[in-house]
Design a protein around this motif. Sequence first.
Motif, mmCIF file in Angstrom:
data_model
loop_
_atom_site.group_PDB
_atom_site.id
_atom_site.type_symbol
_atom_site.label_atom_id
_atom_site.label_comp_id
_atom_site.label_asym_id
_atom_site.label_seq_id
_atom_site.Cartn_x
_atom_site.Cartn_y
_atom_site.Cartn_z
ATOM 1 N N ALA A 1 -57.761 27.770 84.680
ATOM 2 C CA ALA A 1 -58.237 27.422 83.346
ATOM 3 C C ALA A 1 -59.757 27.509 83.291
ATOM 4 C CB ALA A 1 -57.775 26.016 82.989
ATOM 5 N N GLY A 2 -60.247 27.999 82.169
ATOM 6 C CA GLY A 2 -61.688 28.076 82.004
ATOM 7 C C GLY A 2 -62.287 29.307 82.654
ATOM 8 N N GLN A 3 -61.467 30.074 83.392
ATOM 9 C CA GLN A 3 -61.974 31.269 84.062
ATOM 10 C C GLN A 3 -61.726 32.512 83.225
ATOM 11 O OE1 GLN A 3 -63.332 31.193 87.454
ATOM 12 N NE2 GLN A 3 -63.469 29.078 86.781
ATOM 13 N N GLU A 4 -61.133 32.325 82.041
ATOM 14 C CA GLU A 4 -60.779 33.497 81.254
ATOM 15 C C GLU A 4 -62.031 34.287 80.881
ATOM 16 O OE1 GLU A 4 -58.048 30.075 80.176
ATOM 17 O OE2 GLU A 4 -60.213 30.383 80.165
ATOM 18 N N THR A 5 -61.857 35.583 80.802
ATOM 19 C CA THR A 5 -62.927 36.438 80.321
ATOM 20 C C THR A 5 -62.671 36.662 78.839
ATOM 21 O OG1 THR A 5 -62.894 37.567 82.440
ATOM 22 C CG2 THR A 5 -64.092 38.647 80.657
ATOM 23 N N LEU A 6 -63.648 36.304 78.016
ATOM 24 C CA LEU A 6 -63.465 36.511 76.582
ATOM 25 C C LEU A 6 -63.483 38.007 76.291
ATOM 26 C CD1 LEU A 6 -63.230 35.177 73.783
ATOM 27 C CD2 LEU A 6 -65.719 35.311 73.626
ATOM 28 N N GLN A 7 -62.413 38.488 75.702
ATOM 29 C CA GLN A 7 -62.311 39.910 75.389
ATOM 30 C C GLN A 7 -62.954 40.159 74.026
ATOM 31 O OE1 GLN A 7 -60.785 42.097 77.707
ATOM 32 N NE2 GLN A 7 -60.976 40.232 78.912
ATOM 33 N N GLN A 8 -63.807 41.154 73.968
ATOM 34 C CA GLN A 8 -64.483 41.452 72.705
ATOM 35 C C GLN A 8 -64.280 42.895 72.290
ATOM 36 O OE1 GLN A 8 -68.461 40.127 71.994
ATOM 37 N NE2 GLN A 8 -68.512 38.919 73.879
ATOM 38 N N GLY A 9 -64.478 43.144 71.009
ATOM 39 C CA GLY A 9 -64.500 44.516 70.516
ATOM 40 C C GLY A 9 -63.165 45.221 70.612
ATOM 41 N N LYS A 10 -62.061 44.467 70.524
ATOM 42 C CA LYS A 10 -60.748 45.075 70.694
ATOM 43 C C LYS A 10 -60.031 45.312 69.365
ATOM 44 C CE LYS A 10 -61.297 44.976 75.082
ATOM 45 N NZ LYS A 10 -61.703 46.236 75.734
ATOM 46 N N ARG A 11 -60.771 45.236 68.270
ATOM 47 C CA ARG A 11 -60.113 45.322 66.970
ATOM 48 C C ARG A 11 -59.332 46.626 66.795
ATOM 49 N NH1 ARG A 11 -64.157 45.004 62.363
ATOM 50 N NH2 ARG A 11 -64.302 47.231 62.796
ATOM 51 N N ASP A 12 -59.862 47.717 67.330
ATOM 52 C CA ASP A 12 -59.225 49.013 67.109
ATOM 53 C C ASP A 12 -58.419 49.499 68.310
ATOM 54 O OD1 ASP A 12 -60.509 48.985 64.668
ATOM 55 O OD2 ASP A 12 -62.281 50.004 65.462
ATOM 56 N N VAL A 13 -58.140 48.593 69.241
ATOM 57 C CA VAL A 13 -57.465 49.021 70.461
ATOM 58 C C VAL A 13 -56.060 49.547 70.140
ATOM 59 C CG1 VAL A 13 -56.295 46.872 71.169
ATOM 60 C CG2 VAL A 13 -57.243 48.407 72.903
ATOM 61 N N ASP A 14 -55.649 50.563 70.879
ATOM 62 C CA ASP A 14 -54.334 51.152 70.675
ATOM 63 C C ASP A 14 -53.492 51.016 71.924
ATOM 64 O OD1 ASP A 14 -53.385 52.289 68.312
ATOM 65 O OD2 ASP A 14 -54.946 53.824 68.366
ATOM 66 N N VAL A 15 -52.191 50.977 71.731
ATOM 67 C CA VAL A 15 -51.278 51.043 72.859
ATOM 68 C C VAL A 15 -50.793 52.485 72.936
ATOM 69 C CG1 VAL A 15 -49.049 50.305 73.783
ATOM 70 C CG2 VAL A 15 -50.563 48.633 72.718
ATOM 71 N N LEU B 1 -64.505 33.269 69.972
ATOM 72 C CA LEU B 1 -65.445 34.356 69.672
ATOM 73 C C LEU B 1 -66.662 33.803 68.952
ATOM 74 C CD1 LEU B 1 -63.563 37.503 68.323
ATOM 75 C CD2 LEU B 1 -64.906 37.313 70.411
ATOM 76 N N GLU B 2 -66.384 32.940 67.980
ATOM 77 C CA GLU B 2 -67.472 32.386 67.176
ATOM 78 C C GLU B 2 -68.405 31.550 68.057
ATOM 79 O OE1 GLU B 2 -67.581 29.700 63.175
ATOM 80 O OE2 GLU B 2 -65.958 31.165 63.402
ATOM 81 N N ARG B 3 -67.782 30.739 68.893
ATOM 82 C CA ARG B 3 -68.555 29.851 69.746
ATOM 83 C C ARG B 3 -69.445 30.648 70.694
ATOM 84 N NH1 ARG B 3 -64.335 26.683 71.641
ATOM 85 N NH2 ARG B 3 -64.271 27.862 73.578
ATOM 86 N N ASP B 4 -68.918 31.776 71.185
ATOM 87 C CA ASP B 4 -69.694 32.585 72.121
ATOM 88 C C ASP B 4 -70.446 33.709 71.427
ATOM 89 O OD1 ASP B 4 -68.445 30.926 73.862
ATOM 90 O OD2 ASP B 4 -67.376 32.480 74.986
ATOM 91 N N HIS B 5 -70.495 33.649 70.096
ATOM 92 C CA HIS B 5 -71.139 34.699 69.308
ATOM 93 C C HIS B 5 -70.572 36.068 69.676
ATOM 94 C CE1 HIS B 5 -73.780 31.498 68.134
ATOM 95 N NE2 HIS B 5 -74.141 31.307 69.385
ATOM 96 N N GLY B 6 -69.268 36.100 69.865
ATOM 97 C CA GLY B 6 -68.598 37.356 70.195
ATOM 98 C C GLY B 6 -68.265 38.134 68.943
ATOM 99 N N THR B 7 -67.690 39.304 69.124
ATOM 100 C CA THR B 7 -67.349 40.144 67.983
ATOM 101 C C THR B 7 -66.059 40.897 68.252
ATOM 102 O OG1 THR B 7 -68.057 41.991 66.598
ATOM 103 C CG2 THR B 7 -68.759 42.036 68.906
ATOM 104 N N ARG B 8 -65.304 41.170 67.174
ATOM 105 C CA ARG B 8 -64.100 41.989 67.294
ATOM 106 C C ARG B 8 -64.435 43.450 67.099
ATOM 107 N NH1 ARG B 8 -60.232 40.080 62.922
ATOM 108 N NH2 ARG B 8 -58.929 41.683 63.863
ATOM 109 N N ASP B 9 -65.649 43.729 66.616
ATOM 110 C CA ASP B 9 -66.033 45.096 66.304
ATOM 111 C C ASP B 9 -66.554 45.794 67.556
ATOM 112 O OD1 ASP B 9 -67.213 47.443 65.456
ATOM 113 O OD2 ASP B 9 -67.902 46.577 63.567
ATOM 114 N N PRO B 10 -65.870 46.873 67.986
ATOM 115 C CA PRO B 10 -66.290 47.533 69.223
ATOM 116 C C PRO B 10 -67.743 48.002 69.193
ATOM 117 C CG PRO B 10 -64.347 48.628 68.245
ATOM 118 C CD PRO B 10 -64.706 47.493 67.348
#
Length: 141
Positions: free
Chosen positions: A54-68, A115-124
């Motif tokens: 717990a707490g070791q997670e890496t915040l993933q950012q910029g994945k809004r357009d990710v494809d499978v 994301l907000e707390r870490d000033h992250g973004t969903r935009d790649p």
Amino acid sequence: MAGLDKDTPLPTAITLHSKSRKLEIAFDDGSLFELPFEFLRVYSPSAEVRGHGAGQETLQQGKRDVDVVALEPVGNYAIKPVFDDGHDSGLYSWDYLYLLGRNQTEMWQDYLERLERDHGTRDPALVPPPAPKGGCGSHHH
């Protein structure tokens, strides 16, 4: 990874919707979930995302357009999506997918708040380059 809990619903259908970027999964208890690729990606069960505790997670950012780009079956208990950002180490067991579906709203909200707390973004396009390795005094223990 142990076998599935005998109470875990099993998927009856798994459909990739590339246009809407969703994984649709129907379970034999009648549940039907639509999990956006971005949601799957940021909650990947792989070690590189979850860390080792717990707490070791890496915040993933910029994945809004990710494809499978592919979905590989793993035994009869999991699937392994291959994402177009190269990520393919997450094994999504049926019970994990079910959990994601059941808790999607809360988990997504939690992700947005982090994301907000870490000033992250969903935009790649807005993701900052990886921070240089080394001490960064913001770790709470």
